[in-house]
Design a protein around this motif. Structure first.
Motif, mmCIF file in Angstrom:
data_model
loop_
_atom_site.group_PDB
_atom_site.id
_atom_site.type_symbol
_atom_site.label_atom_id
_atom_site.label_comp_id
_atom_site.label_asym_id
_atom_site.label_seq_id
_atom_site.Cartn_x
_atom_site.Cartn_y
_atom_site.Cartn_z
ATOM 1 N N GLU A 260 58.319 28.598 43.290
ATOM 2 C CA GLU A 260 57.264 29.210 44.084
ATOM 3 C C GLU A 260 55.994 29.270 43.252
ATOM 4 O OE1 GLU A 260 58.826 33.100 44.944
ATOM 5 O OE2 GLU A 260 58.071 33.944 43.060
ATOM 6 N N ALA A 261 54.843 29.219 43.931
ATOM 7 C CA ALA A 261 53.557 29.283 43.244
ATOM 8 C C ALA A 261 52.510 29.845 44.192
ATOM 9 C CB ALA A 261 53.126 27.899 42.750
ATOM 10 N N SER A 262 51.558 30.573 43.653
ATOM 11 C CA SER A 262 50.474 31.099 44.483
ATOM 12 C C SER A 262 49.445 29.999 44.739
ATOM 13 C CB SER A 262 49.811 32.293 43.798
ATOM 14 O OG SER A 262 49.233 31.907 42.552
ATOM 15 N N ASN A 263 48.804 30.082 45.918
ATOM 16 C CA ASN A 263 47.756 29.109 46.240
ATOM 17 C C ASN A 263 46.398 29.799 46.240
ATOM 18 O OD1 ASN A 263 47.718 30.569 48.594
ATOM 19 N ND2 ASN A 263 48.185 28.867 49.945
ATOM 20 N N SER A 264 45.388 29.128 46.712
ATOM 21 C CA SER A 264 44.032 29.685 46.695
ATOM 22 C C SER A 264 43.888 30.892 47.614
ATOM 23 C CB SER A 264 43.019 28.609 47.094
ATOM 24 O OG SER A 264 43.342 28.064 48.369
ATOM 25 N N ASP A 265 44.810 31.043 48.590
ATOM 26 C CA ASP A 265 44.798 32.201 49.484
ATOM 27 C C ASP A 265 45.630 33.359 48.934
ATOM 28 O OD1 ASP A 265 43.227 30.846 51.342
ATOM 29 O OD2 ASP A 265 44.981 29.971 52.331
ATOM 30 N N ARG A 266 46.105 33.216 47.687
ATOM 31 C CA ARG A 266 46.955 34.217 47.040
ATOM 32 C C ARG A 266 48.272 34.413 47.782
ATOM 33 N NH1 ARG A 266 42.648 38.987 45.231
ATOM 34 N NH2 ARG A 266 41.307 37.624 43.964
ATOM 35 N N ARG A 267 48.715 33.365 48.448
ATOM 36 C CA ARG A 267 49.979 33.399 49.163
ATOM 37 C C ARG A 267 50.981 32.525 48.426
ATOM 38 N NH1 ARG A 267 49.991 32.195 55.570
ATOM 39 N NH2 ARG A 267 49.519 30.079 54.870
ATOM 40 N N LEU A 268 52.237 32.959 48.380
ATOM 41 C CA LEU A 268 53.254 32.174 47.704
ATOM 42 C C LEU A 268 53.675 30.991 48.559
ATOM 43 C CD1 LEU A 268 55.598 34.894 46.107
ATOM 44 C CD2 LEU A 268 53.820 33.512 45.002
ATOM 45 N N HIS A 269 53.703 29.805 47.929
ATOM 46 C CA HIS A 269 54.125 28.579 48.594
ATOM 47 C C HIS A 269 55.236 27.916 47.779
ATOM 48 C CE1 HIS A 269 50.682 27.385 51.550
ATOM 49 N NE2 HIS A 269 51.059 28.640 51.686
ATOM 50 N N ALA A 270 56.184 27.314 48.466
ATOM 51 C CA ALA A 270 57.245 26.563 47.803
ATOM 52 C C ALA A 270 56.655 25.304 47.174
ATOM 53 C CB ALA A 270 58.331 26.195 48.809
ATOM 54 N N PHE A 271 57.126 24.978 45.953
ATOM 55 C CA PHE A 271 56.648 23.749 45.321
ATOM 56 C C PHE A 271 57.804 22.886 44.857
ATOM 57 C CE2 PHE A 271 57.054 26.233 41.321
ATOM 58 C CZ PHE A 271 57.691 25.291 40.500
ATOM 59 N N ARG A 272 57.488 21.611 44.645
ATOM 60 C CA ARG A 272 58.387 20.655 43.997
ATOM 61 C C ARG A 272 57.594 19.973 42.890
ATOM 62 N NH1 ARG A 272 60.517 15.993 47.754
ATOM 63 N NH2 ARG A 272 58.284 15.607 47.811
ATOM 64 N N TRP A 273 58.224 19.841 41.722
ATOM 65 C CA TRP A 273 57.582 19.170 40.593
ATOM 66 C C TRP A 273 58.430 17.988 40.157
ATOM 67 C CZ3 TRP A 273 59.071 17.648 35.821
ATOM 68 C CH2 TRP A 273 58.071 17.292 34.899
ATOM 69 N N THR A 274 57.782 16.844 39.925
ATOM 70 C CA THR A 274 58.441 15.682 39.341
ATOM 71 C C THR A 274 57.514 15.113 38.274
ATOM 72 O OG1 THR A 274 57.479 14.146 40.951
ATOM 73 C CG2 THR A 274 59.638 15.102 41.503
ATOM 74 N N PRO A 275 58.053 14.399 37.283
ATOM 75 C CA PRO A 275 57.189 13.792 36.263
ATOM 76 C C PRO A 275 56.143 12.856 36.853
ATOM 77 C CG PRO A 275 59.482 13.749 35.556
ATOM 78 C CD PRO A 275 59.483 14.187 36.985
ATOM 79 N N ALA A 276 56.493 12.172 37.943
ATOM 80 C CA ALA A 276 55.574 11.202 38.529
ATOM 81 C C ALA A 276 54.456 11.844 39.334
ATOM 82 C CB ALA A 276 56.339 10.218 39.407
ATOM 83 N N ARG A 277 54.753 12.929 40.055
ATOM 84 C CA ARG A 277 53.785 13.513 40.988
ATOM 85 C C ARG A 277 53.261 14.875 40.547
ATOM 86 N NH1 ARG A 277 54.315 11.070 46.222
ATOM 87 N NH2 ARG A 277 53.497 12.966 47.177
ATOM 88 N N GLY A 278 53.854 15.463 39.523
ATOM 89 C CA GLY A 278 53.441 16.796 39.120
ATOM 90 C C GLY A 278 53.873 17.822 40.148
ATOM 91 N N MET A 279 53.135 18.939 40.231
ATOM 92 C CA MET A 279 53.467 20.010 41.169
ATOM 93 C C MET A 279 52.819 19.744 42.521
ATOM 94 S SD MET A 279 52.869 24.154 40.860
ATOM 95 C CE MET A 279 53.976 24.319 39.450
ATOM 96 N N GLU A 280 53.627 19.754 43.578
ATOM 97 C CA GLU A 280 53.118 19.546 44.929
ATOM 98 C C GLU A 280 53.557 20.685 45.833
ATOM 99 O OE1 GLU A 280 54.773 16.120 46.959
ATOM 100 O OE2 GLU A 280 56.440 16.058 45.539
#
Length: 373
Positions: A238-258
């Motif tokens: 999980e990570a906060s976004n610009s709206d200060r809301r928690l969003h689910a993320f996926r991280w890979t070496p190729a794409r980074g955090m999305e």
């Protein structure tokens, strides 16, 4: 009361409801008022671990291992409380925390062959907690206190006869870190750490390169990694976004955090409230992600958290539709170009699944450009 349950969950997101009640431990009277939560499951789904307790939630609760239709109390390390978080692939090893005879929380490892809990120890402080275990049941990740009272991510190695390694994984420059997930072979660990600037960031630790900061979403300030695929190359959290809301993320070496809400926006209801808030766990092969979020369509407008299952692989119909929006467009062309040269785990941009994103994948998109639009 809440009782532990199992779920049986096609491409897309599914918000799921319980399908089988696992029951509770009979440690309080009347037992009908007891509660249970499930946190870990074996590779074949036949063994579940978690915690069960009395209505007064923190008075009495113990770790359990459910197998063959019955719930086993795993006991404690001499105190009153315990909690199980994860289980090995074969269901034989369980990890979590338990009170010792001084009432202090300590990480434990329980193995069926041993029939008892092991205290995994600390980094020189008093407390520790174990959150995850490798497939073979020997490598364990969590966090523990240091002699000066800081909490650091830790990796243990243990079997029935003893604890052979208690490894401090360090931090990202701050005075805190904790590990929540571990790869199949125990060489890669993920979690959260305080940075030198005082913010909490998700990390990925490897036995060769140490602790890596996985960053944050654009405009956000916080991230936490919960789990990692078997090979250690896909991280969710999980990570906060610009709206200060928690969003689910996926991280890979190729794409980074999305942000999964952007990558799979076409699967979500589309209103401004419904979203995937956290990626809590991922299947060993990296295909399915589970977690929690909000779906105003299913809750009829009520702001209530719900569990979800996300299938990250789409049927690619029409062929070349990488983002699965039903149309082979410029967006799919850009997706191939952005992943160009990637070999290994490259996701849906590797259309022909030959292990690399190259001219063959680009040709597929160009040939099918405009289909389904």
């Amino acid at each position: 009361m809440f009782n532990a349950s199992t779920w049986i969950a096609n491409y897309g997101t599914s918000y799921v409801a319980p399908s089988s009640n696992l029951g509770t431990l009979e440690i309080c009277d009347p037992p009908a008022n007891n509660w249970s939560w499930a946190f870990g499951i074996s590779a074949n789904g036949s063994i579940v671990v978690g915690v069960s307790g009395c209505p007064e939630a923190w008075v009495v609760h113990n770790a359990f291992r459910w197998v063959g239709g019955s719930m086993q109390n795993l006991g404690t390390l001499g105190g009153e409380l315990s909690w199980a978080y994860d289980v090995s692939a074969d269901g034989a090893v369980v990890v979590g925390w338990a009170d010792n005879n001084e009432g202090v929380m300590r990480a434990f490892r329980w193995e069926e062959a041993c029939g008892r809990m092991q205290d995994l120890g600390t980094l020189g402080g008093r407390r520790s907690i174990a959150y995850a275990v490798s497939a073979d049941g020997h490598w364990i990740s969590g966090c523990a206190e240091t002699p000066d009272g800081e909490v650091h991510a830790v990796r243990w190695y243990a079997d029935c006869s003893g604890v052979y390694l208690v490894q401090d994984l360090g931090t990202l420059g701050g005075n805190y870190s904790c590990a929540y997930g571990i790869s199949e072979n125990g060489t890669i660990v993920v979690g959260e750490s305080k940075t030198a600037e005082g913010t909490i960031h998700a990390f990925r630790w490897t036995s060769t390169d140490g602790m890596q900061d996985l960053g944050i979403l654009p405009g956000g300030s916080y991230s936490r990694a919960y789990d990692v695929s078997a090979d250690g190359f896909i991280v969710v959290g999980e990570a906060s976004n610009s709206d200060r809301r928690l969003h689910a993320f996926r991280w890979t070496p190729a794409r980074g955090m999305e942000d999964l809400n952007q990558t799979y926006a076409h699967l979500l209801p589309g209103d401004p409230i419904s979203h995937l808030a956290a990626g809590a766990a991922i299947t060993p092969n990296g295909r399915y992600i589970v977690g929690w979020g909000f779906n105003l369509v299913l809750t009829r407008g009520a702001m209530r958290e719900m569990g979800y299952t996300l299938d990250t692989v789409c049927p690619l119909e029409p062929f070349g539709d990488i983002d699965c929006d039903g149309c082979v467009s410029d967006a799919d062309l850009i997706a191939v170009l952005m992943a160009w040269g990637c070999c290994g785990r490259c996701g849906s941009a590797d259309i022909n699944q030959d292990g690399c994103v190259d001219d063959a994948d680009l040709l597929i998109v160009l040939i099918n450009l405009g289909r389904g639009c």
